[in-house]
Design a protein around this motif. Structure first.
Motif, PDB file in Angstrom:
ATOM      1  N   ARG A 103      -2.491   8.467  -5.959  1.00 18.60           N
ATOM      2  CA  ARG A 103      -2.730   9.836  -5.505  1.00 18.60           C
ATOM      3  C   ARG A 103      -2.196  10.849  -6.522  1.00 18.60           C
ATOM      4  O   ARG A 103      -2.802  11.916  -6.724  1.00 18.60           O
ATOM      5  CB  ARG A 103      -2.098  10.056  -4.134  1.00 18.60           C
ATOM      6  N   ALA A 117       0.818  -1.214   0.000  1.00 15.17           N
ATOM      7  CA  ALA A 117       0.000   0.000   0.000  1.00 15.17           C
ATOM      8  C   ALA A 117       0.851   1.263   0.000  1.00 15.17           C
ATOM      9  O   ALA A 117       0.480   2.267  -0.630  1.00 15.17           O
ATOM     10  CB  ALA A 117      -0.937  -0.007   1.202  1.00 15.17           C
ATOM     11  N   THR A 172      -0.328   3.426  -3.284  1.00 16.36           N
ATOM     12  CA  THR A 172      -1.159   4.574  -2.915  1.00 16.36           C
ATOM     13  C   THR A 172      -0.605   5.891  -3.454  1.00 16.36           C
ATOM     14  O   THR A 172      -1.365   6.698  -4.027  1.00 16.36           O
ATOM     15  CB  THR A 172      -1.335   4.645  -1.391  1.00 16.36           C
TER      16      THR A 172
END
Length: 534
Positions: A274, A266, A270
């Motif tokens: 983003r 993650a 992530t």
């Protein structure tokens, strides 16, 4: 290769079958291995044609990741005939527009269905577990289907009159006989391994991150968005699609050397996501890394064992040709197998499944391979050429035709000996060997409807009023355009190049197999016999 936060949405109980207590293998007409979208569609189609089947699946749940997403107009027409199409369209996100970007500049836009007058949209986006649940619900309405969860096929013995399969369950193993076995058990097909069949084709080393996100974003249009070399993911490609439930599908190209374990953490995926979404709040439901193949087995028909869907062929996800092609496989095979089992045709008709669906698979593999080569150039020279095409696309039609972010799935048009060659000239968009083109109509009762939803699942002659009505052989339904169905706006006339007295013969899968300006009983009878491979 996957990191899943979403738990399985739907669970199904294992139940013991009477076959497990029989002293000898019980014989069934059809055994289908694999209860994914293709196997479920196959079972429903056969049941609606009066053919019973046993449907085996080694799992007891659906809902682990959305996986398949985009379902085409033709697939939706097939699913509508199977009793779930309208429900799926209501659940899904309808779309037909797409945009392609180079960096942050739009270089190409397309409309997959610019004309109106069709019941089904160009595409819907819908998570695969919703499709599977709708199909399972439909299966449970049909007594001719025996769906058995946690029944894993571990062996098969082929014979001239069928096969015997060995099935492992929580209560131990049992054996059963089948006149026909349909292998619909997906890309990692056990059936393929049991028969020692190998794929031929290409495996691409390029890796892609795929993720399902929950994110409210009503300001983003409902369209397919594809980026080459975007500012948020330099040197690679990206794809974004809206799904139901405030969910989004994101694909990010990672390159061939990406470390899978690293990318599935993650703290690594992530930030990538983003950068794409900016300051929007999002939650990752499911994430995976995939590589893909463009390949198929040499033949789909092996005696009384027939392969469909990903068990038979595999393509890249760009173009949404996987599940859509598999459901077309099931439709093509179902009517032919039903015709053989009821005595209308010999087993030679099943060979035409091999011919027609290998033709479709080769077309899909070709499109998929070319898409991959355009998306992931293998040399600096290829990348320079690709970027030149993208730069010219806003200004030149020839360059727009070369842009390839995934040619989207379209209905198969068969070049097949089952079709009777045209003896007259025809225009319009209806093609010999292709499915009937939809058009808005009114029924004899005056109610608005569409052509395709009114078609039967047997041979059908669409005859334009104004000419002689030929005597039809048994097994063909007659629909008179202008009496039974009225061409509401002239779309049927335009799309079929219809003239008074013209006749169009449709196969039970609604593909056009013959047409004449002046049909006669003998021509119609001969065309039906040809379509049954007599």
């Amino acid at each position: 290769m996957a990191a899943n936060e979403r738990k399985s949405l739907f669970h199904f109980a294992y139940r013991r079958s009477p076959d497990q207590d029989a002293p000898a293998p019980v014989r069934h007409t059809v055994v289908i291995v694999g209860a994914g979208p293709v196997g479920l569609s196959m079972a429903i189609d056969l049941a609606q044609r009066g053919v019973p089947s046993v449907l085996l699946d080694d799992a007891d749940r659906i809902g682990e990741g959305s996986r398949g997403l985009c379902y085409s107009k033709r697939t939706l027409e097939i699913l509508d005939r199977l009793g779930v199409g309208e429900k799926l369209v209501e659940m899904g996100v309808t779309w037909k527009l797409g945009k392609v970007f180079l960096g942050d500049r739009m270089v190409y836009a397309f409309d997959l269905l610019p004309e109106d007058g069709h019941k089904m949209p160009a595409f819907i986006n819908l998570q695969q577990f919703y499709l599977e649940k709708a199909l399972v619900d439909r299966v449970q309405e049909l007594p001719k289907i025996d769906l058995r969860w946690r029944n894993r096929v571990t062996g098969i013995e082929k014979r001239n009159d069928g096969a015997t399969v060995t099935v492992e369950t929580p209560d131990g193993s049992y054996r059963m006989d089948a006149a026909w076995v349909i292998a619909a058990d997906g890309a990692r097909s056990t059936m393929r391994d049991l028969l020692g069949l190998e794929f031929k084709g290409h495996t691409f080393e390029e890796k892609f991150l795929i993720a399902d996100l929950r994110m409210p974003a009503d300001d983003i249009p409902t369209e397919r968005r594809f980026w080459f070399d975007p500012p948020f993911h330099s040197g690679q490609s990206a794809l974004m699609h809206r799904q139901p439930d405030e969910s989004w599908r994101v694909d990010l190209q990672l390159g061939p050397d990406a470390d899978i374990d690293h990318e599935l953490k993650a703290e690594n995926y992530t930030p990538r996501i983003r950068k794409m979404l900016g300051d929007r709040d999002f939650h990752v439901d499911w994430v995976s890394i995939y590589r893909f193949n463009c390949r198929r087995i040499e033949r789909f028909v092996h005696g009384r064992v027939v392969f469909v869907g990903d068990a038979a062929h595999q393509v890249s996800p760009f173009g949404a040709r996987g599940a859509n092609s598999g459901i077309e496989d099931s439709e093509n095979l179902a009517w032919k197998l039903a015709a053989v089992l009821c005595g209308d045709a010999g087993e030679g008709l099943i060979d035409s499944y091999d011919l027609e669906r290998m033709q479709a698979a080769d077309e899909n593999i070709g499109h998929s391979t070319r898409s991959t080569d355009f998306i992931a150039p293998r040399s600096p020279a290829e990348r320079t050429l690709r970027n030149a095409v993208l730069s010219l696309a806003p200004h030149a039609e020839f360059a727009r035709r070369m842009v390839n972010s995934g040619r989207l799935s379209v209905a198969s048009i068969y070049d097949t000996p089952l079709s009777t060659p045209d003896e007259d000239c025809f225009g319009g968009s209806a093609r010999l060997g292709g499915p009937a083109v939809d058009a808005p109509m009114t029924g004899a009762d005056g109610k608005l409807c569409h052509l395709v939803e009114r078609l039967s699942d047997r041979f059908e002659l669409l005859l334009v009023a104004g000419g002689a009505v030929p005597e039809l052989p048994d097994g063909i339904k007659l629909t008179v355009i202008g009496r039974d169905l009225v061409d509401l706006r002239g779309d049927f006339q335009a799309r079929f190049d219809a003239q008074p007295g013209t006749g169009y013969l449709l196969r039970p899968d609604q593909h056009l197999c013959a047409r004449w300006r002046h049909p006669t009983a003998s021509k119609i009878s001969a065309a039906r016999a040809r379509a049954l491979a007599h």
